[in-house]
Design a protein around this motif. Structure first.
Motif, PDB file in Angstrom:
ATOM      1  N   ASP A 205       0.895  -1.200   0.223  1.00 52.11           N
ATOM      2  CA  ASP A 205       0.421   0.103  -0.016  1.00 52.11           C
ATOM      3  C   ASP A 205       0.644   1.173   0.192  1.00 52.11           C
ATOM      4  O   ASP A 205       0.627   1.884   1.209  1.00 52.11           O
ATOM      5  CB  ASP A 205      -1.173   0.145   1.181  1.00 52.11           C
ATOM      6  N   SER A 206       1.932   1.306  -0.643  1.00 51.21           N
ATOM      7  CA  SER A 206       3.128   2.449  -1.056  1.00 51.21           C
ATOM      8  C   SER A 206       2.820   2.582  -2.638  1.00 51.21           C
ATOM      9  O   SER A 206       2.685   1.274  -3.351  1.00 51.21           O
ATOM     10  CB  SER A 206       3.821   2.623  -0.649  1.00 51.21           C
ATOM     11  N   LEU A 207       3.391   3.415  -2.898  1.00 54.10           N
ATOM     12  CA  LEU A 207       3.575   3.451  -4.436  1.00 54.10           C
ATOM     13  C   LEU A 207       5.407   2.777  -4.702  1.00 54.10           C
ATOM     14  O   LEU A 207       6.203   3.993  -4.322  1.00 54.10           O
ATOM     15  CB  LEU A 207       3.534   5.529  -4.757  1.00 54.10           C
ATOM     16  N   SER A 208       5.182   2.120  -5.813  1.00 55.87           N
ATOM     17  CA  SER A 208       6.496   1.049  -5.485  1.00 55.87           C
ATOM     18  C   SER A 208       7.439   2.053  -6.538  1.00 55.87           C
ATOM     19  O   SER A 208       7.315   2.756  -7.651  1.00 55.87           O
ATOM     20  CB  SER A 208       6.682  -0.411  -5.568  1.00 55.87           C
ATOM     21  N   ALA A 209       8.672   2.231  -6.217  1.00 60.41           N
ATOM     22  CA  ALA A 209       9.235   2.974  -7.140  1.00 60.41           C
ATOM     23  C   ALA A 209      11.153   2.857  -7.619  1.00 60.41           C
ATOM     24  O   ALA A 209      11.541   2.406  -6.429  1.00 60.41           O
ATOM     25  CB  ALA A 209       9.206   4.526  -7.129  1.00 60.41           C
ATOM     26  N   THR A 210      11.625   3.300  -8.232  1.00 56.09           N
ATOM     27  CA  THR A 210      12.806   2.969  -8.089  1.00 56.09           C
ATOM     28  C   THR A 210      13.889   3.862  -8.177  1.00 56.09           C
ATOM     29  O   THR A 210      13.570   4.538  -9.151  1.00 56.09           O
ATOM     30  CB  THR A 210      13.723   2.045  -9.511  1.00 56.09           C
ATOM     31  N   VAL A 211      14.939   3.865  -7.519  1.00 55.35           N
ATOM     32  CA  VAL A 211      16.128   5.306  -7.843  1.00 55.35           C
ATOM     33  C   VAL A 211      16.623   5.550  -8.929  1.00 55.35           C
ATOM     34  O   VAL A 211      17.177   4.390  -9.268  1.00 55.35           O
ATOM     35  CB  VAL A 211      16.417   5.542  -6.688  1.00 55.35           C
ATOM     36  N   THR A 212      16.272   6.546  -9.335  1.00 51.71           N
ATOM     37  CA  THR A 212      17.580   6.077 -10.595  1.00 51.71           C
ATOM     38  C   THR A 212      18.523   7.670 -10.240  1.00 51.71           C
ATOM     39  O   THR A 212      19.408   7.711 -11.289  1.00 51.71           O
ATOM     40  CB  THR A 212      16.674   7.082 -12.242  1.00 51.71           C
ATOM     41  N   LEU A 213      18.309   8.403 -10.087  1.00 55.89           N
ATOM     42  CA  LEU A 213      19.226   9.658  -9.567  1.00 55.89           C
ATOM     43  C   LEU A 213      19.312  10.423  -8.712  1.00 55.89           C
ATOM     44  O   LEU A 213      18.012  10.759  -8.274  1.00 55.89           O
ATOM     45  CB  LEU A 213      19.450  10.293 -11.109  1.00 55.89           C
ATOM     46  N   ASN A 214      20.413  10.761  -7.486  1.00 60.89           N
ATOM     47  CA  ASN A 214      20.074  11.319  -6.377  1.00 60.89           C
ATOM     48  C   ASN A 214      21.275  12.956  -6.788  1.00 60.89           C
ATOM     49  O   ASN A 214      22.296  12.704  -7.159  1.00 60.89           O
ATOM     50  CB  ASN A 214      21.110  11.250  -5.908  1.00 60.89           C
ATOM     51  N   GLU A 215      20.456  14.108  -6.220  1.00 56.89           N
ATOM     52  CA  GLU A 215      20.665  15.628  -6.460  1.00 56.89           C
ATOM     53  C   GLU A 215      21.070  15.800  -5.630  1.00 56.89           C
ATOM     54  O   GLU A 215      20.171  16.096  -5.034  1.00 56.89           O
ATOM     55  CB  GLU A 215      20.434  16.165  -8.069  1.00 56.89           C
ATOM     56  N   TYR A 216      21.950  16.420  -4.869  1.00 53.80           N
ATOM     57  CA  TYR A 216      23.236  16.732  -3.485  1.00 53.80           C
ATOM     58  C   TYR A 216      23.020  17.816  -3.831  1.00 53.80           C
ATOM     59  O   TYR A 216      23.725  18.576  -4.391  1.00 53.80           O
ATOM     60  CB  TYR A 216      24.167  15.656  -3.292  1.00 53.80           C
ATOM     61  N   THR A 217      22.078  18.668  -3.417  1.00 54.27           N
ATOM     62  CA  THR A 217      21.946  20.343  -3.048  1.00 54.27           C
ATOM     63  C   THR A 217      22.532  21.116  -1.495  1.00 54.27           C
ATOM     64  O   THR A 217      22.976  22.140  -1.810  1.00 54.27           O
ATOM     65  CB  THR A 217      20.946  20.890  -3.693  1.00 54.27           C
ATOM     66  N   GLY A 218      22.980  20.219  -0.538  1.00 56.26           N
ATOM     67  CA  GLY A 218      23.445  21.120   0.814  1.00 56.26           C
ATOM     68  C   GLY A 218      22.124  20.560   1.505  1.00 56.26           C
ATOM     69  O   GLY A 218      21.852  20.240   2.201  1.00 56.26           O
ATOM     70  N   ALA A 219      21.339  21.151   1.723  1.00 58.60           N
ATOM     71  CA  ALA A 219      20.250  21.648   2.069  1.00 58.60           C
ATOM     72  C   ALA A 219      18.997  20.799   2.362  1.00 58.60           C
ATOM     73  O   ALA A 219      18.777  20.223   2.763  1.00 58.60           O
ATOM     74  CB  ALA A 219      19.154  23.100   2.400  1.00 58.60           C
ATOM     75  N   VAL A 220      18.931  20.424   0.520  1.00 57.79           N
ATOM     76  CA  VAL A 220      17.497  19.257   0.668  1.00 57.79           C
ATOM     77  C   VAL A 220      18.911  18.465  -0.775  1.00 57.79           C
ATOM     78  O   VAL A 220      19.324  18.706  -1.342  1.00 57.79           O
ATOM     79  CB  VAL A 220      16.823  19.348  -0.318  1.00 57.79           C
TER      80      VAL A 220
ATOM     81  N   GLY B 125      18.616   3.041  -7.798  1.00 59.18           N
ATOM     82  CA  GLY B 125      19.052   1.210  -8.529  1.00 59.18           C
ATOM     83  C   GLY B 125      17.841   0.816  -6.775  1.00 59.18           C
ATOM     84  O   GLY B 125      17.156   0.095  -7.052  1.00 59.18           O
ATOM     85  N   THR B 126      17.798   0.842  -5.946  1.00 60.80           N
ATOM     86  CA  THR B 126      17.075   1.078  -4.563  1.00 60.80           C
ATOM     87  C   THR B 126      15.902   0.736  -4.901  1.00 60.80           C
ATOM     88  O   THR B 126      14.836   1.852  -5.963  1.00 60.80           O
ATOM     89  CB  THR B 126      17.668   1.358  -3.610  1.00 60.80           C
ATOM     90  N   ARG B 127      14.616  -0.415  -4.879  1.00 62.19           N
ATOM     91  CA  ARG B 127      13.395  -0.342  -4.992  1.00 62.19           C
ATOM     92  C   ARG B 127      12.501   0.739  -3.284  1.00 62.19           C
ATOM     93  O   ARG B 127      13.295  -0.194  -2.567  1.00 62.19           O
ATOM     94  CB  ARG B 127      13.168  -1.475  -4.864  1.00 62.19           C
ATOM     95  N   ILE B 128      11.896   1.449  -3.670  1.00 60.45           N
ATOM     96  CA  ILE B 128      11.896   2.078  -2.147  1.00 60.45           C
ATOM     97  C   ILE B 128       9.491   2.435  -2.453  1.00 60.45           C
ATOM     98  O   ILE B 128       9.563   1.674  -3.612  1.00 60.45           O
ATOM     99  CB  ILE B 128      12.214   3.974  -2.241  1.00 60.45           C
ATOM    100  N   GLY B 129       9.093   2.590  -1.517  1.00 56.36           N
ATOM    101  CA  GLY B 129       8.130   3.096  -1.894  1.00 56.36           C
ATOM    102  C   GLY B 129       7.791   4.258  -1.477  1.00 56.36           C
ATOM    103  O   GLY B 129       8.793   5.435  -0.776  1.00 56.36           O
ATOM    104  N   LEU B 130       6.328   5.009  -1.962  1.00 51.49           N
ATOM    105  CA  LEU B 130       6.286   6.429  -1.542  1.00 51.49           C
ATOM    106  C   LEU B 130       4.951   6.566  -0.879  1.00 51.49           C
ATOM    107  O   LEU B 130       4.025   6.230  -1.163  1.00 51.49           O
ATOM    108  CB  LEU B 130       6.666   6.891  -2.609  1.00 51.49           C
ATOM    109  N   THR B 131       5.030   7.689  -0.337  1.00 48.81           N
ATOM    110  CA  THR B 131       3.844   7.789   0.958  1.00 48.81           C
ATOM    111  C   THR B 131       3.171   9.129   0.537  1.00 48.81           C
ATOM    112  O   THR B 131       4.286  10.235   0.787  1.00 48.81           O
ATOM    113  CB  THR B 131       3.300   7.268   1.314  1.00 48.81           C
TER     114      THR B 131
END
Ligand code: ATP
Ligand code: MG
Lengths: 308, 342
Positions: B278-293, B319-325
């Motif tokens: 019961d969460s939206l499943s997704a795969t991480v494709t890119l992380n952009e680190y900006t400092g604050a967020v 590449g990690t599989r995660i859930g989103l709510t």
């Protein structure tokens, strides 16, 4: 083999026969050489020659040039009343032509700098005389300005005015050559002013309008000051041009009547190629050069002071 | 001080209608901001209010007076141009006093008002300089000062900060806000930068193709956008838009409105959880680190990409599989025409 010290070091250390800087210098000279050579042969050469000729007495017919130092200048400036009459004519011509030309050029430019239907047609009409042959132009006007049966006088007759014999009376002849010269050349200054006006950002006028400036105020307080550099350039080239006027006079009046339109450039031509006093003509040319140079420097100086 | 009222304002250039019927009220003392994509007609609308452009049809009132046929100079508006429009041949003092001079205000009063405005904007030391001797931010201030000197009832700004670098923009933004606080004059401000709009405005007017999409406070527009366009235009990074069916997964307790075809959820409202049914499943494709967020790009099983903003330092690696709510209050539903439904 010791990889940390590449073998190429030795080669790199040796100074190349042509350093990059030398090569660039050579290339630069190569590129500018056509202009430089042209300048030397067709400009600097004759200029030096004129300086020399001006100090000789050389009658083209006798083929013999004798060095006389500054005698020619002495004769011109202090012994020849004709010379001062000629200078006066040139000054009258310039004073008549330059303001008239500039005022007309600016007026036309103000009218024709913004697009409207037919603007290109009008610009072309006013610019066309600039590129027509001066001789052809002068011939046509000579014809139009004939005393009896000339088109101008016929038109004047329609409104009951008896026109003068334009090119046969000294004062009218001067006015006629000035006006016809202005009409011929005004297009050039008009184009320069149009370019300058179009370079004035539209925001300037809008900001002024928003603050309550009338059209006249926008012109006097914003546009005219911004045109100053262009005005100076136009003033200089028009003044120089007016001192150099020759073909126009040659064709329309031949310097007459009663030497009333005998201007400096034409006088130089007369002395050199009609009376064959080459040395004397060269001295006159030097004097004209100095006059024009002085006027230019004065104008630039005024402008400099104006901006401070 | 005056209010500005537009009634069915239209503008045609030749055959094309650029402004297609705008109704708007800017209250006295209010700070209104026009935003919208390039070419939507923001500048045109502002220029119509100023009088630099005439109104093709509709009614324009400033301070209760019909202004359609009133000359620009007599409308009581002051404008700050994007280009600043400072005269290069006049120094700061004369630039600022220009309007008073053409209106024949006596020299000593002119001088007093210029010095007053200069003090407000900390321009005292620069009065004798020429525009070319000023930095971008100083020119900007002179342009504002020039408008202030005329003490207009309404200030108009057309993208006044767009020629400044990012840091100076933020600084000048706060100065303009402070100025509004001090003068309490009606201001209308054009920008295509939605951050500027959000931070400055009492009232934002979102324009698109010559029409008003929505008018409201920054908070209204952020929390209750009328349609997909506003939803995606306001807020940065832009709102994710997904098929309505996914809503169940993002927020299982939420009842789907009948006509909803898409659901919008802002990147900052998505939370990362363990992948469950019961969460939206997704795969991480890119992380952009900006400092604050960190901005995390993810791909959904259906192939859509989606953006998540989180202030955690350590986001799941690529590449990690995660859930989103997300909370149900943070979901926005839109019908087939892109209109908001609830
Ligand atoms: N004088 C004009 N004649 C014809 N079309 C014009 C004129 N001025 C503007 N337009 C057109 O009107 C539309 C809106 O222009 P406007 O300058 O108001 O856009 P804008 O929202 O301010 O855009 P930007 O954010 O790029 O400044 C544009 O499509 C533009 O081409
Ligand atoms: Mg614009």
């Amino acid at each position: 083999m010791d990889l940390s010290r590449p073998e190429t070091t030795a080669r790199n250390d040796r100074a190349p026969w042509l350093t990059l800087k030398t090569r660039e210098m050579l290339e630069a000279w190569l590129f500018v050489s056509p202009t430089v050579i042209g300048f030397l042969i067709f400009f600097l050469g004759p200029l030096v020659a004129v300086v020399y000729f001006s100090m000789t007495e050389w009658n083209l017919l006798s083929q013999k040039a004798t060095f006389v130092g500054l005698d020619n200048f002495n004769d011109t400036l202090f012994k020849n009343p004709d010379f001062w009459h000629v200078v006066r004519n040139s000054v009258v011509f310039a004073i008549g032509l330059v303001p008239l030309n500039m005022a007309l050029a600016l007026t036309l430019a103000l009218a024709l700098s913004r697009p409207f239907f037919g603007v290109v047609f009008f610009r072309t009409v006013f610019f066309a005389p600039v590129i027509t042959s001066a001789i052809a132009w002068a011939i046509v006007w000579k014809f139009l300005l004939q005393g009896e049966g000339g088109v101008i006088n016929q038109m004047l007759a329609l409104v009951g005015i008896t026109g003068p014999n334009w090119l046969r009376e000294p004062n009218w002849a001067m006015a006629a050559v000035i006006v016809t010269r202005v009409i011929k050349m005004v297009g050039l200054n008009m184009i320069l002013y149009i370019a300058a006006l179009q370079a004035v950002p539209r925001d300037y006028e809008e900001a002024a309008r928003l603050e309550g400036a009338s059209r006249w105020q926008v012109f006097t307080m914003v546009i005219w000051p911004l045109l100053a550099p262009t005005t100076l350039v136009i003033l200089v080239i028009t003044t120089i041009g007016s001192f150099k006027v020759f073909d126009h006079i040659y064709q329309m009046t031949g310097g007459g009547p009663e030497n009333g339109t005998l201007v400096l450039a034409f006088y130089i031509y007369q002395q050199g190629f009609k009376f064959f006093n080459v040395g004397y003509a060269a001295a006159l040319a030097m004097i004209m050069f100095v006059i024009v140079m002085a006027l230019t420097l004065i104008q630039v100086w005024i402008r400099r002071r104006g901006t401070q | 001080m005056a209010d500005v009222v537009l009634k069915d304002i239209r503008k045609q250039f030749g055959a094309t209608e650029i402004i297609r019927g705008v109704d708007l009220t800017v209250d006295e003392g209010e700070f209104a901001v026009f935003v919208g994509p390039s070419g939507c007609g923001k500048s045109t609308l502002l220029r119509m209010i100023s009088g630099l452009e005439d109104v093709s049809s509709g009614e324009l009132h400033i301070g209760g007076r019909r202004m359609n046929d009133v000359q620009a100079a007599k409308r009581g508006v002051g404008m700050v141009f994007q280009s600043y429009a400072l005269y290069p041949h006049l120094n700061v003092r004369d630039n600022m006093g220009f309007g008073l001079k053409v209106r024949k205000v006596p020299v000593d009063e002119r001088d007093r008002r210029v010095r007053e405005a200069a003090a407000t904007l900390k321009l005292d030391a620069l009065l004798d300089r020429y525009p070319r001797q000023l930095s971008g931010g100083q020119r900007q201030r002179v342009a504002i000062g020039r408008a202030i000197v005329g003490s207009p009832d309404v200030f108009l700004f057309d993208e006044p900060l767009s020629n400044l670098d990012a840091e100076l923009r933020v600084h000048m933004r706060s100065e303009i806000a402070a100025l509004h606080n001090r003068l309490k004059t009606t201001m209308i401000y054009v920008t295509h930068d939605q951050i500027e709009a959000m931070t400055l405005a009492d009232k934002i007017v979102v324009l698109r193709d010559g029409l008003v999409e929505q008018i409201g406070s920054p908070r209204d527009l952020y929390e209750k956008p009328n349609n997909v366009f506003v939803a995606q235009f306001i807020g940065s990074p832009r709102m994710n838009l997904l098929p309505a069916a996914e809503a169940k997964l993002i927020s299982p307790t939420h009842a789907l409105p009948a006509s909803a075809v898409s659901v919008g959820v802002r990147p900052e409202h998505l939370r990362v959880v363990e992948p469950t049914t019961d969460s939206l499943s997704a795969t991480v494709t890119l992380n952009e680190y900006t400092g604050a967020v960190t901005l995390m790009h993810v791909e959904l099983p259906g192939g859509q990409t989606c953006l998540v903003v989180d202030d955690k330092r350590d986001m799941p690696p690529i590449g990690t599989r995660i859930g989103l709510t997300a909370d149900k209050d943070n979901l926005h539903f839109f019908d087939a025409d892109g209109r908001a439904v609830s």
